[in-house]
Motif scaffolding. Structure first.
Motif, PDB file in Angstrom:
ATOM      1  N   GLY A  80       0.797  -1.223   0.000  1.00 11.39           N
ATOM      2  CA  GLY A  80       0.000   0.000   0.000  1.00 11.39           C
ATOM      3  C   GLY A  80       0.823   1.264   0.000  1.00 11.39           C
ATOM      4  N   VAL A  81       2.154   1.148  -0.102  1.00  7.06           N
ATOM      5  CA  VAL A  81       3.041   2.309  -0.062  1.00  7.06           C
ATOM      6  C   VAL A  81       3.476   2.679  -1.477  1.00  7.06           C
ATOM      7  CG1 VAL A  81       5.222   3.219   0.792  1.00  7.06           C
ATOM      8  CG2 VAL A  81       3.861   1.697   2.236  1.00  7.06           C
ATOM      9  N   MET A  82       3.374   3.961  -1.790  1.00  9.37           N
ATOM     10  CA  MET A  82       3.835   4.455  -3.085  1.00  9.37           C
ATOM     11  C   MET A  82       4.769   5.634  -2.856  1.00  9.37           C
ATOM     12  SD  MET A  82       0.320   4.308  -5.345  1.00  9.37           S
ATOM     13  CE  MET A  82       1.183   4.785  -6.842  1.00  9.37           C
ATOM     14  N   LEU A  83       5.953   5.585  -3.451  1.00  6.73           N
ATOM     15  CA  LEU A  83       6.941   6.639  -3.323  1.00  6.73           C
ATOM     16  C   LEU A  83       7.403   7.076  -4.707  1.00  6.73           C
ATOM     17  CD1 LEU A  83       9.113   5.092  -0.457  1.00  6.73           C
ATOM     18  CD2 LEU A  83       7.408   6.903  -0.227  1.00  6.73           C
ATOM     19  N   SER A  84       7.435   8.376  -4.922  1.00  8.74           N
ATOM     20  CA  SER A  84       7.820   8.906  -6.229  1.00  8.74           C
ATOM     21  C   SER A  84       9.173   9.601  -6.158  1.00  8.74           C
ATOM     22  CB  SER A  84       6.769   9.891  -6.742  1.00  8.74           C
ATOM     23  OG  SER A  84       5.533   9.238  -6.979  1.00  8.74           O
ATOM     24  N   SER A  85       9.911   9.517  -7.264  1.00  8.66           N
ATOM     25  CA  SER A  85      11.217  10.160  -7.371  1.00  8.66           C
ATOM     26  C   SER A  85      11.337  10.813  -8.741  1.00  8.66           C
ATOM     27  CB  SER A  85      12.354   9.148  -7.188  1.00  8.66           C
ATOM     28  OG  SER A  85      12.311   8.547  -5.916  1.00  8.66           O
ATOM     29  N   ARG A  86      12.080  11.892  -8.787  1.00  6.21           N
ATOM     30  CA  ARG A  86      12.377  12.556 -10.056  1.00  6.21           C
ATOM     31  C   ARG A  86      13.812  12.240 -10.442  1.00  6.21           C
ATOM     32  NH1 ARG A  86      11.129  17.336  -8.768  1.00  6.21           N
ATOM     33  NH2 ARG A  86       9.092  17.439  -9.793  1.00  6.21           N
ATOM     34  N   ILE A  87      14.028  11.831 -11.692  1.00  6.00           N
ATOM     35  CA  ILE A  87      15.370  11.488 -12.157  1.00  6.00           C
ATOM     36  C   ILE A  87      15.735  12.343 -13.361  1.00  6.00           C
ATOM     37  CG2 ILE A  87      14.476   9.611 -13.628  1.00  6.00           C
ATOM     38  CD1 ILE A  87      17.109   8.109 -13.083  1.00  6.00           C
ATOM     39  N   VAL A  88      16.986  12.774 -13.389  1.00  3.44           N
ATOM     40  CA  VAL A  88      17.562  13.450 -14.551  1.00  3.44           C
ATOM     41  C   VAL A  88      18.877  12.751 -14.857  1.00  3.44           C
ATOM     42  CG1 VAL A  88      18.385  15.619 -15.530  1.00  3.44           C
ATOM     43  CG2 VAL A  88      16.538  15.645 -13.840  1.00  3.44           C
ATOM     44  N   HIS A  89      19.055  12.319 -16.098  1.00  2.00           N
ATOM     45  CA  HIS A  89      20.269  11.596 -16.492  1.00  2.00           C
ATOM     46  C   HIS A  89      20.765  12.171 -17.806  1.00  2.00           C
ATOM     47  CE1 HIS A  89      22.623   8.321 -18.375  1.00  2.00           C
ATOM     48  NE2 HIS A  89      22.932   7.980 -17.143  1.00  2.00           N
ATOM     49  N   LEU A  90      22.025  12.637 -17.785  1.00  3.26           N
ATOM     50  CA  LEU A  90      22.627  13.214 -18.985  1.00  3.26           C
ATOM     51  C   LEU A  90      24.017  12.633 -19.190  1.00  3.26           C
ATOM     52  CD1 LEU A  90      21.708  17.002 -18.550  1.00  3.26           C
ATOM     53  CD2 LEU A  90      20.761  15.437 -20.237  1.00  3.26           C
ATOM     54  N   VAL A  91      24.414  12.512 -20.445  1.00  2.44           N
ATOM     55  CA  VAL A  91      25.757  12.066 -20.801  1.00  2.44           C
ATOM     56  C   VAL A  91      26.435  13.190 -21.574  1.00  2.44           C
ATOM     57  CG1 VAL A  91      27.129  10.351 -22.021  1.00  2.44           C
ATOM     58  CG2 VAL A  91      24.985   9.667 -20.906  1.00  2.44           C
ATOM     59  N   ASP A  92      27.610  13.628 -21.069  1.00  2.00           N
ATOM     60  CA  ASP A  92      28.349  14.692 -21.751  1.00  2.00           C
ATOM     61  C   ASP A  92      29.812  14.275 -21.894  1.00  2.00           C
ATOM     62  OD1 ASP A  92      29.521  15.038 -19.244  1.00  2.00           O
ATOM     63  OD2 ASP A  92      28.312  16.791 -18.734  1.00  2.00           O
ATOM     64  N   GLY A  93      30.674  15.222 -22.181  1.00  2.00           N
ATOM     65  CA  GLY A  93      32.080  14.904 -22.388  1.00  2.00           C
ATOM     66  C   GLY A  93      32.787  14.378 -21.157  1.00  2.00           C
ATOM     67  N   THR A  94      32.192  14.567 -19.976  1.00  3.49           N
ATOM     68  CA  THR A  94      32.806  14.082 -18.735  1.00  3.49           C
ATOM     69  C   THR A  94      32.237  12.735 -18.303  1.00  3.49           C
ATOM     70  OG1 THR A  94      31.201  15.156 -17.251  1.00  3.49           O
ATOM     71  CG2 THR A  94      33.093  16.476 -17.996  1.00  3.49           C
ATOM     72  N   GLY A  95      31.263  12.221 -19.036  1.00  8.60           N
ATOM     73  CA  GLY A  95      30.660  10.939 -18.679  1.00  8.60           C
ATOM     74  C   GLY A  95      29.201  11.086 -18.273  1.00  8.60           C
ATOM     75  N   GLU A  96      28.765  10.229 -17.356  1.00 12.18           N
ATOM     76  CA  GLU A  96      27.375  10.236 -16.897  1.00 12.18           C
ATOM     77  C   GLU A  96      27.176  11.198 -15.733  1.00 12.18           C
ATOM     78  OE1 GLU A  96      25.084   6.402 -16.545  1.00 12.18           O
ATOM     79  OE2 GLU A  96      27.092   5.586 -16.774  1.00 12.18           O
ATOM     80  N   ARG A  97      26.080  11.919 -15.788  1.00  8.79           N
ATOM     81  CA  ARG A  97      25.645  12.761 -14.667  1.00  8.79           C
ATOM     82  C   ARG A  97      24.188  12.430 -14.366  1.00  8.79           C
ATOM     83  NH1 ARG A  97      28.988  16.831 -13.170  1.00  8.79           N
ATOM     84  NH2 ARG A  97      30.769  17.283 -14.526  1.00  8.79           N
ATOM     85  N   GLU A  98      23.880  12.329 -13.085  1.00  4.97           N
ATOM     86  CA  GLU A  98      22.536  11.902 -12.713  1.00  4.97           C
ATOM     87  C   GLU A  98      22.116  12.578 -11.411  1.00  4.97           C
ATOM     88  OE1 GLU A  98      20.906   7.635 -13.192  1.00  4.97           O
ATOM     89  OE2 GLU A  98      21.591   7.744 -11.096  1.00  4.97           O
ATOM     90  N   ARG A  99      20.873  12.957 -11.355  1.00  9.17           N
ATOM     91  CA  ARG A  99      20.287  13.495 -10.126  1.00  9.17           C
ATOM     92  C   ARG A  99      18.967  12.789  -9.868  1.00  9.17           C
ATOM     93  NH1 ARG A  99      16.659  18.236  -9.709  1.00  9.17           N
ATOM     94  NH2 ARG A  99      16.369  18.705  -7.496  1.00  9.17           N
TER      95      ARG A  99
END
Length: 351
Positions: A80-99
């Motif tokens: 009965g538990v629901m949890l939401s998260s926001r994700i941002v994922h980008l790949v640039d010249g330095t590699g992977e970045r994620e929040r």
């Protein structure tokens, strides 16, 4: 919900389990990172040497999670538990970045740049740094993943489904034995990005699930969304110190369920200055952690052996000599119980 075995109410054990999980807070969220410590990620080059259609499909899903730019909101449902998260994922010249920002419950943020992840705990004004790869949803494979075809039946269902406004194909992975759960996956037809994952019981029922509710893929994802919403100036920064250990040489005989392989063994500091040893084993999709900590004659007298179950997560705790052993993972309760009850400690075994 399983009861404990010494007359102490299960509610009390659940409270202890929650306290233990809180003490491990960010480390538990980084479990997938620990699974990648000992072995390199399974790669496309390895697939050329030993092509397998199951691994090829799952690797496309893994590659999409690591190589695409995307942002969105996903929801994790457990009972009965629901949890939401926001994700941002980008790949640039330095590699992977994620929040990743948790939208429900206590505020938490996870900021990742390649193998370095920062866990922000605003109410304590603390940043916990872990220099390990931190793959989470929508990534899928743990470790090398080579044993997945040996442990799961693979089936791609006819037709398509629709998640977050995108068409996806449905894949089912059914366990070949009782030591793991099954999975139903929905992968984006255009990009192979995992849009939804369900954990299935032995009878095919949904135990828990995680799914995008909104999603953007491609160059429309603004890099400004990677910035934290918190000003961490003046916060305390702790870096998780982990030292490799050999539990077998230390006298620990820990049985592995069929199909599971060890991927890391480390010692790490925990609550009250204790050093806790952690073993992580995986079959490529499921992971189990075994924590071994010293028994505290002053603070642990009220604790007892017992089991806790929440959705797909099962925990079993037992005392072995002067140690507490806790086995936990998103696997059937019998699997973690069997590991804990069959573990032996023979200090002279490795000498």
């Amino acid at each position: 919900m399983a009861m404990d075995f010494s007359g102490i109410p299960a509610a009390r054990l659940r409270r202890h389990a929650r306290r233990a999980q809180a003490a491990w807070a960010c480390q538990a969220m980084l479990l997938a990172a620990a699974c990648a410590l000992a072995q390199p990620a399974w790669s496309a080059e390895a697939s050329k040497a030993a092509p397998d259609p199951v691994l090829a499909t799952l690797q496309k899903i893994q590659d999409a999670a690591r190589k695409l730019d995307y942002s969105g909101v996903y929801t994790y449902q457990q009972g009965g538990v629901m949890l939401s998260s926001r994700i941002v994922h980008l790949v640039d010249g330095t590699g992977e970045r994620e929040r990743i920002e948790m939208l429900d419950g206590a505020p938490r943020e996870f900021l990742r740049h390649n193998e370095t992840t920062q866990c922000l705990v605003p109410e304590k004004k603390v940043v916990i740094v872990e220099r390990r790869r931190g793959d989470r949803f929508p990534a899928l494979i743990l470790g090398e993943g080579k044993g997945i075809p040996e442990n799961y039946h693979y089936m791609q269902r006819a037709g398509t489904s629709r998640i977050a406004g995108r068409e996806c194909s449905v894949i089912e992975l059914t366990p070949k034995d009782s030591h793991r759960y099954g999975y139903r996956l929905c992968a984006d037809i255009e990009t192979s990005l995992l849009l939804k994952a369900q954990t299935l019981s032995q009878h095919g029922g949904v135990i828990d699930q995680i799914s995008f509710s909104s999603l953007q893929i491609g160059d429309k994802v603004p890099s400004g969304q990677l910035a934290s919403s918190w000003n961490t100036k003046g916060w305390q920064v702790f870096e998780t110190a982990m030292t490799p250990v050999d539990l077998a040489k230390g006298g620990w005989r820990i049985p592995f369920p069929p199909g599971y392989q060890p991927v890391t063994q480390v010692s790490r500091p925990m609550k009250r200055g204790k050093q806790v040893k952690q073993l992580v084993i995986t079959d490529g999709l499921a992971a189990i952690s075994v924590f071994i900590e010293p028994y505290d004659t002053d603070g642990d007298t009220a604790l007892a052996n017992g089991a806790v179950s929440t959705g797909a997560m099962n925990i079993f705790r037992t005392r072995i000599g002067d140690h507490w052993l806790t086995a936990l993972g998103e696997v059937p309760a019998e699997t973690v119980r069997d590991i804990a009850e069959r573990t032996e400690y023979v200090p002279l075994a490795g000498r």
